[in-house]
Design a protein around this motif. Structure first.
Motif, mmCIF file in Angstrom:
data_model
loop_
_atom_site.group_PDB
_atom_site.id
_atom_site.type_symbol
_atom_site.label_atom_id
_atom_site.label_comp_id
_atom_site.label_asym_id
_atom_site.label_seq_id
_atom_site.Cartn_x
_atom_site.Cartn_y
_atom_site.Cartn_z
ATOM 1 N N PRO A 1 11.914 0.430 18.150
ATOM 2 C CA PRO A 1 10.772 -0.680 18.048
ATOM 3 C C PRO A 1 10.118 -0.722 16.612
ATOM 4 C CG PRO A 1 9.740 1.419 19.077
ATOM 5 C CD PRO A 1 11.516 1.847 18.558
ATOM 6 N N GLY A 2 9.801 -1.889 16.484
ATOM 7 C CA GLY A 2 9.139 -2.260 15.015
ATOM 8 C C GLY A 2 8.046 -3.283 15.301
ATOM 9 N N LEU A 3 6.984 -3.256 14.106
ATOM 10 C CA LEU A 3 5.895 -4.054 14.441
ATOM 11 C C LEU A 3 5.365 -4.244 12.840
ATOM 12 C CD1 LEU A 3 3.936 -5.564 16.247
ATOM 13 C CD2 LEU A 3 2.811 -3.760 16.211
ATOM 14 N N ALA A 4 5.323 -5.403 12.450
ATOM 15 C CA ALA A 4 4.761 -5.613 11.081
ATOM 16 C C ALA A 4 4.001 -6.945 11.138
ATOM 17 C CB ALA A 4 6.022 -5.738 10.237
ATOM 18 N N LEU A 5 2.984 -6.954 9.997
ATOM 19 C CA LEU A 5 2.121 -7.928 9.953
ATOM 20 C C LEU A 5 1.924 -8.262 8.193
ATOM 21 C CD1 LEU A 5 -0.140 -9.862 10.815
ATOM 22 C CD2 LEU A 5 -1.976 -8.209 10.680
ATOM 23 N N LYS A 6 1.830 -9.355 7.995
ATOM 24 C CA LYS A 6 1.727 -9.696 6.610
ATOM 25 C C LYS A 6 0.491 -10.855 6.500
ATOM 26 C CE LYS A 6 2.897 -12.388 2.784
ATOM 27 N NZ LYS A 6 2.746 -13.686 2.520
ATOM 28 N N TYR A 7 -0.418 -10.794 5.715
ATOM 29 C CA TYR A 7 -1.536 -11.480 5.244
ATOM 30 C C TYR A 7 -1.583 -11.875 3.894
ATOM 31 C CZ TYR A 7 -6.101 -13.537 6.138
ATOM 32 O OH TYR A 7 -7.073 -14.460 6.172
ATOM 33 N N ASP A 8 -2.071 -13.120 3.617
ATOM 34 C CA ASP A 8 -2.278 -13.401 2.152
ATOM 35 C C ASP A 8 -3.661 -13.471 2.094
ATOM 36 O OD1 ASP A 8 0.426 -13.973 1.450
ATOM 37 O OD2 ASP A 8 0.168 -16.123 1.746
ATOM 38 N N PHE A 9 -4.236 -12.596 1.067
ATOM 39 C CA PHE A 9 -5.583 -12.650 0.816
ATOM 40 C C PHE A 9 -6.073 -13.813 -0.224
ATOM 41 C CE2 PHE A 9 -4.407 -8.329 1.550
ATOM 42 C CZ PHE A 9 -5.183 -8.037 2.780
ATOM 43 N N THR A 10 -5.194 -14.007 -1.184
ATOM 44 C CA THR A 10 -5.317 -15.169 -2.147
ATOM 45 C C THR A 10 -3.890 -15.618 -2.560
ATOM 46 O OG1 THR A 10 -5.077 -13.788 -4.248
ATOM 47 C CG2 THR A 10 -7.425 -13.835 -3.167
ATOM 48 N N ASP A 11 -3.670 -16.539 -3.324
ATOM 49 C CA ASP A 11 -2.527 -17.060 -3.831
ATOM 50 C C ASP A 11 -1.732 -16.084 -4.476
ATOM 51 O OD1 ASP A 11 -3.944 -17.191 -5.980
ATOM 52 O OD2 ASP A 11 -3.278 -19.373 -6.549
ATOM 53 N N LYS A 12 -2.249 -15.073 -4.925
ATOM 54 C CA LYS A 12 -1.485 -13.994 -6.019
ATOM 55 C C LYS A 12 -1.503 -12.750 -4.943
ATOM 56 C CE LYS A 12 -2.443 -15.663 -10.422
ATOM 57 N NZ LYS A 12 -1.104 -15.977 -10.885
ATOM 58 N N LEU A 13 -2.355 -12.393 -4.214
ATOM 59 C CA LEU A 13 -2.547 -10.844 -3.463
ATOM 60 C C LEU A 13 -2.202 -11.295 -2.019
ATOM 61 C CD1 LEU A 13 -3.172 -8.069 -3.976
ATOM 62 C CD2 LEU A 13 -5.651 -8.479 -3.247
ATOM 63 N N SER A 14 -1.184 -10.344 -1.614
ATOM 64 C CA SER A 14 -0.873 -10.343 -0.189
ATOM 65 C C SER A 14 -0.998 -8.601 0.393
ATOM 66 C CB SER A 14 0.351 -11.041 0.184
ATOM 67 O OG SER A 14 1.277 -10.418 -0.834
ATOM 68 N N GLY A 15 -0.778 -8.592 1.513
ATOM 69 C CA GLY A 15 -0.664 -7.199 2.068
ATOM 70 C C GLY A 15 0.140 -7.081 3.269
ATOM 71 N N ALA A 16 0.374 -6.079 3.609
ATOM 72 C CA ALA A 16 1.342 -6.135 4.944
ATOM 73 C C ALA A 16 1.006 -4.600 5.514
ATOM 74 C CB ALA A 16 2.876 -6.096 4.757
ATOM 75 N N ILE A 17 1.158 -4.647 6.854
ATOM 76 C CA ILE A 17 1.309 -3.150 7.590
ATOM 77 C C ILE A 17 2.477 -3.296 8.580
ATOM 78 C CG2 ILE A 17 0.040 -2.033 9.388
ATOM 79 C CD1 ILE A 17 -2.587 -3.006 8.524
ATOM 80 N N ILE A 18 3.246 -2.171 8.211
ATOM 81 C CA ILE A 18 4.525 -1.944 8.792
ATOM 82 C C ILE A 18 4.472 -0.468 9.731
ATOM 83 C CG2 ILE A 18 6.911 -1.754 8.517
ATOM 84 C CD1 ILE A 18 6.319 -3.205 5.771
ATOM 85 N N TYR A 19 5.007 -0.774 11.022
ATOM 86 C CA TYR A 19 5.218 0.357 12.006
ATOM 87 C C TYR A 19 6.883 0.555 11.982
ATOM 88 C CZ TYR A 19 5.900 3.228 15.813
ATOM 89 O OH TYR A 19 6.206 4.064 16.989
ATOM 90 N N ASP A 20 7.291 1.734 11.866
ATOM 91 C CA ASP A 20 8.859 1.827 12.347
ATOM 92 C C ASP A 20 8.958 3.318 12.485
ATOM 93 O OD1 ASP A 20 8.446 3.152 9.648
ATOM 94 O OD2 ASP A 20 10.512 2.468 8.971
ATOM 95 N N GLN A 21 10.175 3.507 12.880
ATOM 96 C CA GLN A 21 10.730 5.192 13.271
ATOM 97 C C GLN A 21 11.808 5.351 12.259
ATOM 98 O OE1 GLN A 21 11.323 5.333 17.496
ATOM 99 N NE2 GLN A 21 9.159 4.704 17.976
ATOM 100 N N ALA A 22 11.444 5.854 11.215
ATOM 101 C CA ALA A 22 12.506 5.990 10.179
ATOM 102 C C ALA A 22 13.503 7.055 10.305
ATOM 103 C CB ALA A 22 11.793 6.239 8.838
#
Length: 374
Positions: free
Chosen positions: A74-95
């Protein structure tokens, strides 16, 4: 065009069980950080390995039976733009993980040997774009790991029946990378480093009766390995691009050395060589709704056919396909992958001599990913 590398990412994750004999599973995907705009995705992969062989002739050459179990990713991820230059992501995985069992009643050399190792990881990333061409990305990765291993069969001599249990424990590391892009030709080259993650695992070793039968508690330090990823893609014609990925993993530093076992034998549970995995593919957009991709992947054998019974393959060759359906803000990717797993000879270190031969093995992986832009 920008989405084909992300599409390849889920397929690599779906068949990651072949990496390093079944220990490297997800491939630590971070491609979501390059998605355009705000984006969330849910993925699921299923891997069916077929790994079997025969005992060495000194143990009668009996069939081992199927030793590798199916597993889910299973995997889950979220990406969000804070500004036009800065963005962030949270990723869940089972490596990382292992699901190995030599059935009792078949192999005399290794029957009863098993490994059940699991991990979960959570990665937080930030990406900063200096301009249209250059960006950096990095963040923190936390992972949980634990499991249980049993060494059984005549090949283990006095260690036959040894068992060790590792309680789950968390550890932290970091991720850092840089990328160069030229959007007008769908070009992107990204290099990413994943640090090792150290886990301090509460450990209980149960010795066989012949070695006293005691249960001994201790703490075992296990480092999931550092790795480098090189990802590249470029357009080669209208609605067509090629992509490539190289992944190097420092498996030689992945050691599981319970204190009592190491004191008795001078070694630990596994000994792996570093691996480099190569992927090359092509993506094509057919119309506004449908796209597709095909790729080949290759992990050379380490050059030494002797392997741990807990990771009983050595390298692989594979091919994969995927179909992508896009509608409004939704994208659905479904794919399949076939792997021809390299032959290997399990050895127990008592001494370093082949105890079985695993040949003619393969794996099939299926997966689906659903993503939404918002």
């Amino acid at each position: 065009m920008k989405n084909f590398t992300a599409i390849c990412g889920i397929l690599c994750a779906m068949a990651g069980a072949a990496h390093a004999g079944g220990i490297d599973r997800s491939g630590q995907p971070i491609s979501i950080i390059f998605e355009k705009g705000n984006y969330a995705e849910l993925s699921y992969g299923w891997i069916n390995p077929s790994v079997s062989g025969n005992d060495d002739a000194m143990f009668g050459g009996r069939a081992t039976g199927s030793v590798a179990g199916d597993h889910n990713l299973p995997g889950l991820a979220l990406k969000y733009d804070f500004t036009d230059k800065l963005s962030g992501a949270i990723i869940y995985d089972q490596a990382y993980g292992a699901d190995i069992l030599y059935p009792i009643g078949q192999s005399i050399a290794l029957g009863g040997t098993s490994a059940q190792m699991d991990s979960e990881g959570l990665t937080g990333l930030l990406r900063y774009k200096f301009n249209e061409n250059f960006s950096v990305h990095g963040g923190i990765r936390a992972s949980k790991a634990g499991g249980e291993v049993t060494l059984a069969g005549l090949a283990y001599g006095p260690l036959n029946g040894y068992n060790v249990n590792f309680d789950n424990a968390w550890g932290t590391g970091y991720v850092a990378g840089v990328a160069y892009e030229r959007p007008e030709i769908a070009l992107r080259v990204a290099l990413t480093y994943f640090s090792k993650v150290e886990h301090e695992l509460d450990t209980v070793e149960a010795l066989p009766v012949g070695l006293g039968g005691a249960s001994i508690a201790s703490v075992t330090t296990v480092d999931t390995p550092q790795a480098w990823h090189l990802d590249a893609q470029t357009g080669v014609a209208e609605d067509t691009l090629i992509f490539a990925n190289v992944r190097w993993v420092d498996w030689s530093e992945f050691l599981i050395n319970p204190q009592t076992l190491e004191a008795l034998t001078g070694q630990g549970l596994v000994s792996l060589d570093d691996t480099t995995t190569y992927t090359l593919g092509v993506g094509r957009k057919f119309n506004e709704n449908w796209s597709g991709t095909a790729f080949i992947t290759y992990e050379p054998s380490t050059g030494d056919d002797l392997v741990s019974p807990l990771a009983p393959t050595n390298g692989y060759k594979g091919i994969g396909f995927a179909a992508i359906y896009t509608k409004d803000n939704m994208r659905v990717t479904a794919g399949a992958r076939y792997l021809d797993l390299g032959d290997a000879d399990p050895e127990t270190g008592t001494p370093d001599t082949a105890r079985a031969s695993m040949t003619g093995n393969d794996a099939v992986a299926l997966g689906i990913k659903v993503g939404f832009s918002f």
